[in-house]
Design an enzyme around this catalytic site. Structure first.
Site, PDB file in Angstrom:
ATOM      1  N   CYS A  96      47.407  39.802  49.781  1.00 17.84           N
ATOM      2  CA  CYS A  96      47.436  39.539  48.342  1.00 17.84           C
ATOM      3  C   CYS A  96      46.080  39.885  47.752  1.00 17.84           C
ATOM      4  CB  CYS A  96      47.810  38.091  48.041  1.00 17.84           C
ATOM      5  SG  CYS A  96      46.541  36.891  48.414  1.00 17.84           S
TER       6      CYS A  96
ATOM      7  N   HIS B 230      38.110  32.078  34.871  1.00 18.42           N
ATOM      8  CA  HIS B 230      39.321  31.333  34.526  1.00 18.42           C
ATOM      9  C   HIS B 230      40.129  32.084  33.468  1.00 18.42           C
ATOM     10  CE1 HIS B 230      36.297  27.839  35.285  1.00 18.42           C
ATOM     11  NE2 HIS B 230      36.638  28.437  36.396  1.00 18.42           N
TER      12      HIS B 230
END
Length: 748
Positions: free
Chosen positions: A676, A363
């Site tokens: 991506c 994160h």
């Protein structure tokens, strides 16, 4: 030799403490300490080995061995019995040292006549400083009391070393926290930064390792543990806690209420340690024990233990999180690890971040990319070495942090930053130019996003849209599930900020390395291939439906693009797509506006999806190749594992051939295709992907300029011929030929 009593131990520790008050150099003090310990323990030999660097121990003082061996005898980490103690942080106690496994005879020390050996680590909260050794001619094992007494002495030596009692000539006696240190970790986010260290959790300073009155210290530790227990119990009683938070606090509670934990600290105090030093000794000992345990869950409890011990130390010392220090103007955050919400609180005022732990998919890494803050992960040892205000250089490109660098290193680093700044200024001039190759192929360059902090980059970077909006970040930075209306407002803001540019929203991608704070973690042996992403959405359709409703309402009649993560087979796409279409029908039935156009696509992240039936490619409005996951599954190389993830090249001929197959399948059904991932933002990899037929690439905003610059001066058709020719030869990687081709391209 008789066992030493607690009273003898306290006398020895007080004599060690008093030696600090005497004038003298570090070497004199060390020599005196070895004489003192040998006399107190009734042994012929006492020696102190200290680290001169991360891999080498040096004999720095001895009573009983030859004086000429001091500063000349050195061992590598793990070499001999001393090196083994240093590596494992576990004492070695043997009656016959030469017969012990791994024994190394050092002739220059004259130790051949000593049979008994007891070595204990000199360590402080995970920081290994050296080894303390006593030896005797008599062949016997030292008693448990003697081992314990020497461990207590080693703890005080560690604190004295930390306080600078043994500073002298040579690397082994150099002052701690003063020398230049380079930490080699991993790249979490590219970029370079220079600044001053700002510790997320300031170090607790223990200035009084030895106590005069054990009874007073015992009362202090009992009172502090009592306050700690009350604070943990109060937190557990909070009504707002979810199941996961309660599980974490229950682990804290188990440690805090452990009778053995308090009893061991009280025993250390009776031996002569202060309450603070007793906490640190227990923390160091338990850390060493748990780090050897093969069970990953138990090793994870190290963080719980450290947090609890630090809380207790702050109660004892009165040193709270706020130490009164002011954050510097150019802060570089240094932490063991950090959550996304905490990192967002610091925001863009940080120059860089260095974590002792972390991963490329964590994160914190995702937030650092959104904030374009250079991030180094897995810089092991930096927590114990860095101090607030230390000069630090962060090289996110190489995954290196230079702490307290010498002038020549700092000068070279500043030159690198200046060159990067000039390059970015040059790229800024390309912002409004379309990415058209020399042979006329137009490549659509889009950006990845997931936070409000990303959106200002949409205008400045020259991105044509958002190729991937990660919706999970809004779930990860909260302590509870966000509400539908909150999400609808957020998604509407994203579309507003895009000013008509396309935005592809990826539905919730959780699991694997992304676990919600309020979600019970799954005990899976291989979470990357476990219950994650669309699998969670299909098994718990309430969240998927809620997200679909929020996106439909956010569109307010505008075009909407949704894609599902980690689709592995056609049936999963059919089911997920049906959920969204039902919500469109429901919103229409309620009289609410529905999207002007609705595109539903899939992330191709598993090789299996490339072999799905043609019906899948006909049904999908678009497909986005998720390069990070696809590459790890193609090569069977965990992208969180630094030992293997860099082993495999994106320009491997087999991988590029596989990409070519996907391009061909999408071309047959006229299905729009994009790519991506990290490789989309690496110029060389990006142009090779473009040459293979991927005419839409999505990357971090800072990469758009460099990628566009290379596209503008490259003949993609000619490059494709080079790639095809190399593949026909049977080469493993086309990279050498590609680099040779690029070297011959015009610079403008």
């Amino acid at each position: 030799m008789p066992d030493r009593s607690d009273n003898d131990s306290r006398k020895l520790l007080k004599r060690l403490r008093d030696s600090l008050a005497e004038p003298g150099q570090g070497q004199e003090r060390l020599d005196y300490v070895t004489t003192l310990i040998a006399d107190s323990m009734g042994t012929e030999v006492c020696s102190i080995y200290l680290f001169r660097d991360a891999e080498t121990l040096e004999l720095c003082a001895t009573e009983g061995l030859r004086a000429e061996a001091v500063h000349n005898t050195r061992l590598r980490l793990g070499e001999g019995l001393v090196g083994r103690v240093a590596r494992t942080a576990v004492p070695i106690n043997t009656a016959d040292a030469p017969a012990e496994k791994g024994f190394r005879f050092m002739a220059e020390t004259g130790e051949e006549c000593f049979s008994s050996f007891l070595g204990v680590p000199i360590q402080r909260v995970g920081e290994k400083l050296g080894v303390l050794v006593v030896q005797s001619k008599a062949s016997r094992e030292f008693s448990e009391d003697e081992v314990y007494a020497l461990e207590v002495v080693a703890m005080v030596l560690a604190e004295m070393t930390e306080l600078g009692a043994f500073i002298g000539d040579g690397a082994a006696l150099g002052a701690l926290h003063k020398q230049q240190v380079m930490f080699r970790g991993g790249t979490g986010q590219e970029g370079s930064a220079e600044g001053k260290v700002w510790l997320h959790e300031p170090r607790v300073v223990v200035a009084n390792p030895v106590a005069d009155d054990p009874e007073v210290e015992t009362l202090r530790i009992r009172d502090a543990v009592g306050k700690l227990r009350v604070s943990v119990d109060d937190l557990l009683a909070a009504q707002s806690l979810d199941k996961e938070q309660k599980q974490v606090l229950e682990a804290y509670r188990m440690f805090a209420h452990s009778r053995g934990w308090l009893r061991r600290m009280e025993e250390d105090i009776q031996a002569g340690l202060s309450a603070e030093a007793a906490v640190e000794k227990e923390q160091s000992t338990t850390r060493a024990r748990l780090s050897q345990v093969p069970d990953a869950y138990l090793r994870e409890r190290l963080n719980d233990l450290d947090d609890l011990a630090n809380r207790l130390l702050r109660i004892l010392t009165g040193q709270g999180q706020d130490t009164g220090a002011e954050m510097p103007d150019d802060p570089v955050l240094v932490a063991r690890n950090i959550g996304p919400a905490e990192l967002l609180e610091y925001g863009r005022k940080l120059r860089g971040v260095v974590l002792a732990e972390g991963s490329v998919g964590s994160h914190a890494a995702i937030v650092a990319r959104a904030l374009t803050i250079p991030l180094v992960i897995n810089a092991k040892g930096i927590i114990n070495e860095a101090l607030n205000g230390d000069h630090i250089l962060v090289d996110g490109d190489q995954g290196i942090a230079h702490l307290r660098p010498e002038a020549s290193v700092a000068t070279g680093f500043r030159d690198k930053i200046a060159m990067q700044t000039q390059a970015q200024q040059r790229y800024a001039g390309l912002r409004d130019k379309p990415a058209i190759s020399r042979d006329g192929q137009r490549i659509c360059l889009q950006m990845n996003a997931g936070l409000m902090a990303d959106l200002p980059s949409l205008e400045g970077s020259g991105a044509e849209g958002v190729g991937l909006f990660r919706t999970e970040l809004q779930f990860l930075i909260r302590n509870k599930m966000p509400k539908r209306d909150e999400l609808a407002k957020l998604y509407a803001y994203v579309m507003d900020a895009a000013h008509g540019r396309s935005v592809s929203f990826r539905t919730l991608d959780i699991g694997s390395d992304k676990v919600l704070p309020y979600m019970t973690p799954q005990d899976e042996p291989n979470p990357a291939m476990g219950w994650r992403a669309i699998r969670v959405g299909l098994d718990k359709p309430g969240v998927l439906r809620m997200q679909a409703q929020a996106l439909i309402r956010a569109a307010r009649g505008r075009p909407l693009s949704i894609m599902f993560p980690f689709i592995a087979e056609h049936a999963e796409f059919i089911s997920a797509r049906a959920h969204v279409l039902r919500q469109v029908e429901r919103e229409a039935a309620l009289g609410r506006p529905t999207p002007e156009t609705l595109e539903i696509g899939a992330m191709l992240e598993t090789p299996s999806l490339a072999f799905a039936p043609q019906a899948f490619f006909e049904m999908a409005d678009f497909i986005s190749i998720g390069g990070n996951d696809l590459k790890q599954f193609f090569f069977a190389a965990d992208r969180e594992n630094e030992r293997v993830r860099r082993r495999y090249d994106t320009l491997n001929a087999s991988f590029l051939g596989f990409i070519g197959q996907i391009v061909s399948r999408c071309a047959q059904t006229s299905t729009r295709l994009s790519f991506c991932g990290e490789d989309a933002g690496r110029p060389v990899e990006a142009i090779c992907l473009a040459a293979m037929g991927l005419h839409s690439l999505s990357m971090r905003p800072a990469s758009i300029g460099p990628v566009k610059s290379l596209i503008l001066r490259t003949d993609l058709a000619a490059l494709r011929k080079v790639i095809d020719a190399e593949c026909a030869k049977g080469v493993e990687s086309v990279r050498p030929a590609v680099m040779d081709f690029l070297a011959k391209q015009p610079n403008s």
